[in-house]
Design a protein around this motif. Sequence first.
Motif, PDB file in Angstrom:
ATOM      1  N   THR A 143      -5.723   6.986 -14.147  1.00  0.00           N
ATOM      2  CA  THR A 143      -6.864   6.653 -13.296  1.00  0.00           C
ATOM      3  C   THR A 143      -7.839   5.715 -14.004  1.00  0.00           C
ATOM      4  O   THR A 143      -8.485   4.884 -13.369  1.00  0.00           O
ATOM      5  CB  THR A 143      -7.594   7.922 -12.846  1.00  0.00           C
ATOM      6  N   LEU A 144      -7.945   5.819 -15.322  1.00  0.00           N
ATOM      7  CA  LEU A 144      -8.817   4.906 -16.047  1.00  0.00           C
ATOM      8  C   LEU A 144      -8.243   3.491 -16.059  1.00  0.00           C
ATOM      9  O   LEU A 144      -8.968   2.508 -15.896  1.00  0.00           O
ATOM     10  CB  LEU A 144      -9.034   5.400 -17.476  1.00  0.00           C
ATOM     11  N   VAL A 145      -6.936   3.374 -16.243  1.00  0.00           N
ATOM     12  CA  VAL A 145      -6.309   2.046 -16.157  1.00  0.00           C
ATOM     13  C   VAL A 145      -6.493   1.470 -14.752  1.00  0.00           C
ATOM     14  O   VAL A 145      -6.739   0.279 -14.573  1.00  0.00           O
ATOM     15  CB  VAL A 145      -4.819   2.122 -16.525  1.00  0.00           C
ATOM     16  N   GLY A 146      -6.412   2.339 -13.741  1.00  0.00           N
ATOM     17  CA  GLY A 146      -6.640   1.907 -12.374  1.00  0.00           C
ATOM     18  C   GLY A 146      -8.042   1.400 -12.123  1.00  0.00           C
ATOM     19  O   GLY A 146      -8.302   0.710 -11.130  1.00  0.00           O
ATOM     20  N   SER A 147      -8.956   1.712 -13.040  1.00  0.00           N
ATOM     21  CA  SER A 147     -10.325   1.234 -12.890  1.00  0.00           C
ATOM     22  C   SER A 147     -10.457  -0.259 -13.147  1.00  0.00           C
ATOM     23  O   SER A 147     -11.546  -0.821 -13.014  1.00  0.00           O
ATOM     24  CB  SER A 147     -11.255   1.997 -13.848  1.00  0.00           C
ATOM     25  N   VAL A 169      -0.977  -0.930 -14.232  1.00  0.00           N
ATOM     26  CA  VAL A 169      -1.575  -2.260 -14.071  1.00  0.00           C
ATOM     27  C   VAL A 169      -0.962  -2.964 -12.862  1.00  0.00           C
ATOM     28  O   VAL A 169      -1.669  -3.573 -12.043  1.00  0.00           O
ATOM     29  CB  VAL A 169      -1.387  -3.097 -15.347  1.00  0.00           C
ATOM     30  N   LEU A 170       0.360  -2.887 -12.727  1.00  0.00           N
ATOM     31  CA  LEU A 170       1.030  -3.483 -11.569  1.00  0.00           C
ATOM     32  C   LEU A 170       0.577  -2.807 -10.276  1.00  0.00           C
ATOM     33  O   LEU A 170       0.367  -3.477  -9.251  1.00  0.00           O
ATOM     34  CB  LEU A 170       2.548  -3.359 -11.724  1.00  0.00           C
ATOM     35  N   ALA A 171       0.424  -1.477 -10.313  1.00  0.00           N
ATOM     36  CA  ALA A 171      -0.034  -0.754  -9.129  1.00  0.00           C
ATOM     37  C   ALA A 171      -1.430  -1.203  -8.727  1.00  0.00           C
ATOM     38  O   ALA A 171      -1.731  -1.383  -7.536  1.00  0.00           O
ATOM     39  CB  ALA A 171      -0.025   0.757  -9.397  1.00  0.00           C
ATOM     40  N   GLY A 205       0.782  -1.231   0.000  1.00  0.00           N
ATOM     41  CA  GLY A 205       0.000   0.000   0.000  1.00  0.00           C
ATOM     42  C   GLY A 205       0.811   1.276   0.000  1.00  0.00           C
ATOM     43  O   GLY A 205       0.368   2.302  -0.516  1.00  0.00           O
ATOM     44  N   ILE A 206       2.005   1.239   0.576  1.00  0.00           N
ATOM     45  CA  ILE A 206       2.823   2.450   0.715  1.00  0.00           C
ATOM     46  C   ILE A 206       4.078   2.384  -0.150  1.00  0.00           C
ATOM     47  O   ILE A 206       4.383   3.317  -0.887  1.00  0.00           O
ATOM     48  CB  ILE A 206       3.185   2.680   2.194  1.00  0.00           C
ATOM     49  N   GLY A 207       4.788   1.273  -0.087  1.00  0.00           N
ATOM     50  CA  GLY A 207       6.035   1.173  -0.820  1.00  0.00           C
ATOM     51  C   GLY A 207       5.871   0.973  -2.316  1.00  0.00           C
ATOM     52  O   GLY A 207       6.669   1.486  -3.102  1.00  0.00           O
ATOM     53  N   SER A 208       4.817   0.241  -2.741  1.00  0.00           N
ATOM     54  CA  SER A 208       4.679  -0.127  -4.154  1.00  0.00           C
ATOM     55  C   SER A 208       3.631   0.681  -4.901  1.00  0.00           C
ATOM     56  O   SER A 208       3.909   1.243  -5.965  1.00  0.00           O
ATOM     57  CB  SER A 208       4.341  -1.620  -4.277  1.00  0.00           C
ATOM     58  N   TYR A 209       2.403   0.741  -4.369  1.00  0.00           N
ATOM     59  CA  TYR A 209       1.303   1.306  -5.142  1.00  0.00           C
ATOM     60  C   TYR A 209       1.582   2.727  -5.604  1.00  0.00           C
ATOM     61  O   TYR A 209       1.494   3.046  -6.796  1.00  0.00           O
ATOM     62  CB  TYR A 209       0.000   1.249  -4.330  1.00  0.00           C
ATOM     63  N   ASN A 210       1.915   3.606  -4.674  1.00  0.00           N
ATOM     64  CA  ASN A 210       2.083   5.009  -5.040  1.00  0.00           C
ATOM     65  C   ASN A 210       3.339   5.242  -5.870  1.00  0.00           C
ATOM     66  O   ASN A 210       3.361   6.091  -6.763  1.00  0.00           O
ATOM     67  CB  ASN A 210       2.118   5.872  -3.782  1.00  0.00           C
ATOM     68  N   ALA A 211       4.407   4.494  -5.588  1.00  0.00           N
ATOM     69  CA  ALA A 211       5.621   4.624  -6.396  1.00  0.00           C
ATOM     70  C   ALA A 211       5.342   4.235  -7.841  1.00  0.00           C
ATOM     71  O   ALA A 211       5.772   4.928  -8.778  1.00  0.00           O
ATOM     72  CB  ALA A 211       6.730   3.759  -5.810  1.00  0.00           C
ATOM     73  N   LEU A 212       4.611   3.143  -8.046  1.00  0.00           N
ATOM     74  CA  LEU A 212       4.270   2.714  -9.400  1.00  0.00           C
ATOM     75  C   LEU A 212       3.370   3.728 -10.089  1.00  0.00           C
ATOM     76  O   LEU A 212       3.495   3.982 -11.299  1.00  0.00           O
ATOM     77  CB  LEU A 212       3.595   1.346  -9.360  1.00  0.00           C
ATOM     78  N   GLN A 213       2.455   4.343  -9.321  1.00  0.00           N
ATOM     79  CA  GLN A 213       1.579   5.353  -9.913  1.00  0.00           C
ATOM     80  C   GLN A 213       2.378   6.576 -10.358  1.00  0.00           C
ATOM     81  O   GLN A 213       2.170   7.100 -11.457  1.00  0.00           O
ATOM     82  CB  GLN A 213       0.493   5.781  -8.935  1.00  0.00           C
ATOM     83  N   TYR A 214       3.295   7.036  -9.525  1.00  0.00           N
ATOM     84  CA  TYR A 214       4.114   8.182  -9.911  1.00  0.00           C
ATOM     85  C   TYR A 214       5.019   7.841 -11.095  1.00  0.00           C
ATOM     86  O   TYR A 214       5.288   8.696 -11.941  1.00  0.00           O
ATOM     87  CB  TYR A 214       4.953   8.653  -8.726  1.00  0.00           C
ATOM     88  N   MET A 215       5.495   6.607 -11.166  1.00  0.00           N
ATOM     89  CA  MET A 215       6.267   6.182 -12.332  1.00  0.00           C
ATOM     90  C   MET A 215       5.386   6.178 -13.572  1.00  0.00           C
ATOM     91  O   MET A 215       5.838   6.563 -14.662  1.00  0.00           O
ATOM     92  CB  MET A 215       6.851   4.791 -12.077  1.00  0.00           C
ATOM     93  N   ALA A 216       4.137   5.762 -13.424  1.00  0.00           N
ATOM     94  CA  ALA A 216       3.216   5.766 -14.564  1.00  0.00           C
ATOM     95  C   ALA A 216       2.978   7.182 -15.082  1.00  0.00           C
ATOM     96  O   ALA A 216       2.851   7.406 -16.294  1.00  0.00           O
ATOM     97  CB  ALA A 216       1.888   5.127 -14.160  1.00  0.00           C
ATOM     98  N   LEU A 217       2.944   8.150 -14.179  1.00  0.00           N
ATOM     99  CA  LEU A 217       2.666   9.531 -14.565  1.00  0.00           C
ATOM    100  C   LEU A 217       3.830  10.189 -15.302  1.00  0.00           C
ATOM    101  O   LEU A 217       3.679  11.306 -15.808  1.00  0.00           O
ATOM    102  CB  LEU A 217       2.308  10.350 -13.325  1.00  0.00           C
ATOM    103  N   GLN A 218       4.964   9.514 -15.380  1.00  0.00           N
ATOM    104  CA  GLN A 218       6.069  10.046 -16.171  1.00  0.00           C
ATOM    105  C   GLN A 218       5.754   9.995 -17.658  1.00  0.00           C
ATOM    106  O   GLN A 218       6.250  10.822 -18.432  1.00  0.00           O
ATOM    107  CB  GLN A 218       7.356   9.253 -15.894  1.00  0.00           C
TER     108      GLN A 218
END
Length: 303
Positions: A103-107, A165-167, A82-95
Amino acid sequence: MPDHRPALTSQTALLLATAPLMWAGNAVVGRLVHSMVAPVALNFLRWVIAFALLAPLAWRVLRPGSSLWPHWRRYCLLGLLGIGSYNALQYMALQTSSPLNVTLVGSGTPIWMLLLGRLLFGVPVSGRQLAGALASVAGVLLVLSRGSWQELLALRLVPGDLYMVLATLAWALYSWLLVRTDQPAGLRADWAGFLLAQMVFGLMWSGAFAGVEWSLGMRRFEWSWPLAAALAFIAIGPALLAYRCWGLGVQRAGPVVGGFFINLTPLFAALLSAAFLGELPRPYHALAFVLIVGGIVVSSRRS
């Protein structure tokens, strides 16, 4: 057969809707500052600030005799997901992806919720839930294809889509673990202590990941007041407030129902992106959102 799913009250719905609103803001802010700070470092700094804000309320959970330490393996796993992986992967995705695409992929979370619940915890899947999840996945595939099925067949995905997707998979497992494992009695009624217990290990994971990022030469960091404001927002809103609302809402309604509420995030992200980034939705985004909302409606109906 009677439907034994927990009833969804207005208060629980408000809790579950608050988290997607905060996370949509997190995606927009993460995109705004992506050129100022490396993505994994951004995640680490976010949780350092959140930890400093929460520690005065729950410092007792860190004492040697607290109920945290006998269950440290559980909190180590929750902190990783929840803390180490999810948000890091999301910020990497936003690059490489926009907040709306991310957010749509997160759906796609509902399908992971159903699959993991069935495979790992033996939770049965109803026909309505499956139909709703498939509709949501169709919406996600439409986003991944950028509105072109030929592009989807050619598997031309930007790295951000795959990171997200990984996030999403990590978040689905995190949500199930919130309700499918016993919570220590000492932390059962202490939301601040429960979250801080996850942060202790989450900071270790995110710090280690940030160190790897630094060693690979990704040392981007440009201090400015806009970056400071962004860090304050993502530490207070998407971290503390959203995690509190999500944890309480999932414990009341269950992870499957909560998973479908995540699908509100693209709506909030579209509104915020239009307001702050000038990234207006495209026609395929609208069609994807119709499919996702249809999945929510179908899956949330009770027999």
